[in-house]
Structures are given as C-alpha cells and as structure tokens.
Design a protein around this motif. Structure first.
Motif, PDB file in Angstrom:
ATOM      1  N   GLY A 454       0.791  -1.230   0.000  1.00 17.95           N
ATOM      2  CA  GLY A 454       0.000   0.000   0.000  1.00 17.95           C
ATOM      3  C   GLY A 454       0.815   1.268   0.000  1.00 17.95           C
ATOM      4  N   GLU A 455       2.138   1.163  -0.213  1.00 14.04           N
ATOM      5  CA  GLU A 455       3.002   2.331  -0.279  1.00 14.04           C
ATOM      6  C   GLU A 455       3.800   2.313  -1.574  1.00 14.04           C
ATOM      7  N   ALA A 456       4.137   3.509  -2.026  1.00 13.29           N
ATOM      8  CA  ALA A 456       4.980   3.638  -3.211  1.00 13.29           C
ATOM      9  C   ALA A 456       6.422   3.815  -2.774  1.00 13.29           C
ATOM     10  N   VAL A 457       7.321   3.075  -3.439  1.00 15.45           N
ATOM     11  CA  VAL A 457       8.752   3.206  -3.176  1.00 15.45           C
ATOM     12  C   VAL A 457       9.405   3.711  -4.454  1.00 15.45           C
ATOM     13  N   VAL A 458       9.790   5.000  -4.437  1.00 14.17           N
ATOM     14  CA  VAL A 458      10.409   5.633  -5.601  1.00 14.17           C
ATOM     15  C   VAL A 458      11.912   5.666  -5.366  1.00 14.17           C
ATOM     16  N   SER A 459      12.676   5.091  -6.284  1.00 11.48           N
ATOM     17  CA  SER A 459      14.127   4.979  -6.122  1.00 11.48           C
ATOM     18  C   SER A 459      14.853   5.710  -7.237  1.00 11.48           C
ATOM     19  N   VAL A 460      15.924   6.395  -6.868  1.00 16.48           N
ATOM     20  CA  VAL A 460      16.805   7.072  -7.821  1.00 16.48           C
ATOM     21  C   VAL A 460      18.170   6.412  -7.715  1.00 16.48           C
ATOM     22  N   THR A 461      18.613   5.789  -8.818  1.00 21.08           N
ATOM     23  CA  THR A 461      19.875   5.053  -8.840  1.00 21.08           C
ATOM     24  C   THR A 461      20.854   5.742  -9.784  1.00 21.08           C
ATOM     25  N   ASP A 462      22.114   5.865  -9.362  1.00 20.67           N
ATOM     26  CA  ASP A 462      23.106   6.541 -10.202  1.00 20.67           C
ATOM     27  C   ASP A 462      24.389   5.722 -10.256  1.00 20.67           C
ATOM     28  N   ASN A 463      25.306   6.197 -11.065  1.00 20.14           N
ATOM     29  CA  ASN A 463      26.621   5.557 -11.202  1.00 20.14           C
ATOM     30  C   ASN A 463      27.715   6.465 -10.661  1.00 20.14           C
ATOM     31  N   GLY A 464      27.399   7.169  -9.569  1.00 21.40           N
ATOM     32  CA  GLY A 464      28.296   8.196  -9.049  1.00 21.40           C
ATOM     33  C   GLY A 464      29.400   7.661  -8.165  1.00 21.40           C
TER      34      GLY A 464
END
Length: 541
Positions: A454-464
């Motif tokens: 019931g929750e949204a999990v928004v992920s930001v992935t980088d190559n830093g």
C-alpha cells in the motif's frame, strides 16, 4: 507558585502543641472504650509532618511542643505522671527519627507527587521509625512492670504505624502546598460526594461484611483517580477515623482471637485498605504534573517555532534583496565590462558573483526546510508523480545537457501528498545523482518505482562516486557535507530536506551505496487510495 511564608516560630510551636495534645487525647479516648480493640496513635504522625517540613532552627521549639502535648494528652485522661513521663522518650525518638529520615529523603524539597516519594514516606515515616519507637517503648514499660514485652510492642507498633499511614502524608501536603490550591481541592463537590460514600461504605462494611477492609479501598481508589492528591489524602484520613471509631465503639467486631499476635491480621488489612489509594493518588499527581510540563513545553516550542519562522521570513526578505542586487550587478559588470578589467579583477568579480549565488541558494534551502516542517499534519491530495517528474526534468534540463547525462524514468504511481514538496524531494535526489559523479564521467540515472504494502517506493539510482556505509547517517543531517565545496557544490541540506519531506508524508527514505559504484536512494510514500486499491499486491513498474 510562590513559596509559602512560614509562621512565626512561637506560633508554629504553639499550634503543634495544641494539635498534638488534642490528637493524643482523642487517640487515648478511643483506645480506652470498653471492649475496644483500637489502639491508634495519630499524634506522632502530626509531629513528624511538622518537623520534616520545618527548618532545623525551629526544631527545639517544636520538640518542646511535642513533649508538652504528649504529657497533656496523657494527663487529661488520668494517666499517672510517672507513666506519662515513661511514654515520652519512645514517642520523641520515634518522631525525631522519622522527621530526620524524611528530611534526608528531601520530602520538604520534592514533595509527595510521585509514587516513589509516597512509598519512601510510608517506609520511613510509617514503618521504620515505628519499629524503633515500639521497641524502646515496650522495653521502658516492661521495666516499669506495665506488662509483657511482645504484646506491648505489637500494640504500639500497630497503632503508631496506622496513625502515620492515615495522617502523615496529608500533614506534609498541607504544610507544603499552596493554601489556595488546597482550599480549591478540598471544596470540590466530588470530595463531599466521595467522602460521604467512603464513610457509608466503611460503616456498612464494618458492621455487616465478614471481610470488610476489602471494600474500604474501593471509594478511596476512585477518589485517587478523579481527585487531587490532597483531597484523596483527606478521604484516607476520614476512612481511617471512621474505622478507628468503629473499632472503639464495637461497630466492627473482629473475629475471635486465640492469641494476641492474631490481632495483626486486622491491622494489616486496615493498612492494605489505605495504602493503595495513596500510591495511586501520587501516581495520578505525577501523571498530571507530567502532562502539565508537556503542555508547557509544547507551548514554549510552538512560540519558539513561530519566532523562528518569523525570523526566517524577515531575514529571507531582507537578505534576498541585497543578494539579488549583488548577483545581478556582478553579472552585468562581468558581461558588459569584463573585457576591460584586469584578469585578477575579473576573477575576483566572478568569486563575488558565485558566492552571492551560493548564498541565495542556501537561503532558498533554509526556507524550504522551514516550509517542510510546517507542513506536518496535512494529508495533502493526490499527486501524479509522472507529471511532477517531467517538471523536475525541465528544471534540470540545463544540467542534463551540460553533463550529457542519460536519465531513464519508469512509470511512476499516484501518491497522496503535497505536490510542491514532492517536487522538491525528487529534484534534490535527481540533482545529487547528476552532481556526485567522478570528473569526466557521464552520469547515468534511473528513476523507478514499486508498490509495496500500500506504499509507493520511488528509487533514484546513479553511477556516481558512492558513499561509505558509515558516512550515510551524516548525510541526512542538516548542513553535513563529505566533500569540499570546490569539488562538489552544495549546502548540505538536500538529503535532510528529503528526509523531512518523507517524514511529513508519513514515509521514510533509505540510502544504499557503494564507493566507486553508485548510490540508490529510495523514497517511501503513501499511495493514493484509488491507486492502492488498484494494486493490492506488490507490483514492479
């Protein structure tokens, strides 16, 4: 509450002497009724309360009043002078020992408004001192041929202990608390109602019930819940007096004893009816005090926050105008007259412009931080993260073009929240992903989402550049940086803002990173109700 002004020493001693004599005379009168099993001694509890709450300089006069009152109370009822004098040492020692112990416990300083303080009072002032007093008194009377040691010791201890349990805490409250508050508490209509109920229940139980003391505690426990401490202690004394009179006049006929020591069962049940209400009353007083302190702290915190917000807004207005002037005019000078300046002057001018721009960004970040803290409690509305992300990409278009970044955006869900704050959070996450990469490396960023429980999990992935695990907690604290500004620009507020925004929405944020490999920051947010119903099981986008 202003401290109470103590009465004149002579007046205080005279008052104690009169009260002690009257209380002693009443206790002796009750114990000498035909067939009475009452042997209750309230007078010492009165003296203990006076001494424990008086300065040491007043003790000589108060002790003299106790001696005088003790002699008068005994002589009034025809006790021979020699016997009356024999009672004195044990009573004085018992009183002084209890008063000294209570002073050592800080009763006069801390009061009785905690269960621990009330329990210590009863242990020292209603048990410990009585053990010594009863022993000394029984030895003295045995030496005078007044009777056997154990029966006299038992009756002394029982009567003095019950007297202190009944009266000592009330005397200390009356001596320490504000008189106006005491009058208010004692004149409460509930005191009269519960007092009548307690007296009635006590009389009926003692007269008709085989095990009456169990029922005595019921109205007292109810009083402890709804009344203030001093009022409850007054009802405890009332019930004790009703019991004392009933024992004296034969309303309560105890079960037949085959041995003197069995009388202890009656007095143990008597004490068990009085003590729980006092401990509960102290617990409720402590709870009320804690609630009052919490409310006061909350009000103070609200005032501080209001002042902080006012300061921030005033400062932002007053600072933004000169900063804008600095940034604008340094830019104009650099663009219009830069070629006419010496290289060194042109470099200095660039430093001024960049510092002004950085100051303006810092000011904006602080305002965002305050705005996020103010947003708590408002559930917000449905927010389409796809549309929000497109706006974020537009605001970062120049950075993306400048770095040549590859940005992949998956389909994002609809959540419940504040659109402007969520846009700020996503912008900070995406900006960090574009910024913290090794020199000369092309940023690669992916934004993806999942629905979990019931929750949204928004992920930001980088190559830093990544972050060491032990450094991750620091990044979520305001103004914490891991790198020099000359290497990576920023104010150290970005992730702190993201965490505040997540908390304001009832969510959280987590970071997983590996140095030299990259970072994934996951933002957990509440789904919009319709979106949650449409995806009852975890779904990957």
């Amino acid at each position: 509450m202003a401290p109470r002004t103590p009465p004149h020493p002579a007046a205080e001693a005279a008052l104690l002497g009169l009260l002690y004599a009257a209380t002693a005379a009443a206790s002796i009168a009750l114990s000498r009724q035909p067939g009475s099993v009452a042997n209750l001694w309230f007078a010492n509890a009165l003296a203990m309360g006076f001494l424990a709450t008086a300065s040491r300089r007043r003790w000589p006069g108060l002790v003299a009043a106790v001696v005088t009152g003790n002699l008068l109370g005994n002589l009034v009822h025809g006790t021979p002078l020699a016997m009356a004098l024999a009672f004195l040492p044990a009573n004085v020692v018992e009183t002084l020992l209890a008063a000294w112990g209570l002073r050592r416990l800080g009763v006069a300083r801390n009061g009785l408004r905690t269960p621990a303080a009330m329990l210590r009072l009863l242990a020292v002032g209603a048990v410990g001192a009585q053990l010594v007093g009863a022993t000394l008194g029984a030895f003295t009377l045995r030496a005078l041929g007044a009777g056997d040691f154990m029966p006299m010791w038992q009756r002394w201890f029982e009567g003095s202990a019950i007297g202190s349990i009944s009266l000592l805490a009330l005397v200390i409250c009356l001596r320490l608390d504000d008189r106006a508050l005491i009058r208010r508490d004692l004149l409460d209509w509930r005191v009269l109602a519960l007092g009548a109920a307690a007296a009635g229940v006590t009389l009926l139980s003692l007269a008709h019930v085989p095990f009456p003391f169990v029922y005595l505690a019921i109205p007292l426990l109810l009083a402890a819940i709804v009344l203030e401490l001093s009022a409850t202690l007054a009802l405890v004394l009332l019930v004790s007096l009703v019991v004392a009179v009933s024992l004296a006049v034969g309303v309560f006929v105890p079960p037949p004893f085959t041995a003197q020591w069995q009388e202890l069962f009656v007095y143990t049940a008597y004490a068990a009816a009085l003590i729980p209400a006092q401990l509960l009353a102290a617990t409720m007083a402590d709870l009320r005090d804690s609630q009052a302190r919490l409310a006061a702290a909350g009000a103070e915190l609200r005032r501080a926050n209001e002042g902080l917000e006012q300061f921030v807004h005033i400062a932002s207005h007053d600072l933004r105008e000169p900063l804008n002037t600095i940034v604008q005019f340094t830019g104009l000078i650099e663009s219009d007259h830069g070629e006419q300046l010496a290289p060194e002057a042109r470099a200095w001018l660039g430093l001024v412009g960049r510092a002004g721009a950085r100051m303006r960004r810092l000011l904006d970040d602080v305002l965002h931080y305050v705005r996020v803290q103010r947003s708590g409690g408002d559930p917000g509305h449905a927010v389409e993260l796809d549309r929000v992300m497109q706006e974020v990409l537009q605001s970062l278009a120049a950075r993306i073009r400048e770095t040549g970044a590859l940005v992949a955006i998956d389909n994002l869900p609809v959540v419940r929240g504040h659109e402007s704050l969520l846009a700020l959070a996503l912008q900070n996450l995406l900006s960090n992903a574009l910024k913290f990469v090794p020199p000369g490396q092309r940023p690669e960023v992916r934004v993806h989402a999942a629905v979990e429980g019931g929750e949204a999990v928004v992920s930001v992935t980088d190559n830093g550049i990544g972050v060491a695990a032990e450094d991750i907690p620091r990044l979520f604290q305001p103004f914490q940086r891991l790198h020099l500004r000359k290497h990576y620009d920023g104010n150290g507020l970005g992730l702190a803002l993201v965490r505040q925004i997540a908390a304001a929405h009832g969510g959280d944020v987590q970071m997983h990173s590996q140095p030299g490999v990259g970072t994934r920051v996951s933002l957990r947010l509440p789904l919009e109700a319709a979106a949650a119903r449409a995806a009852p099981v975890p779904t990957r986008f």
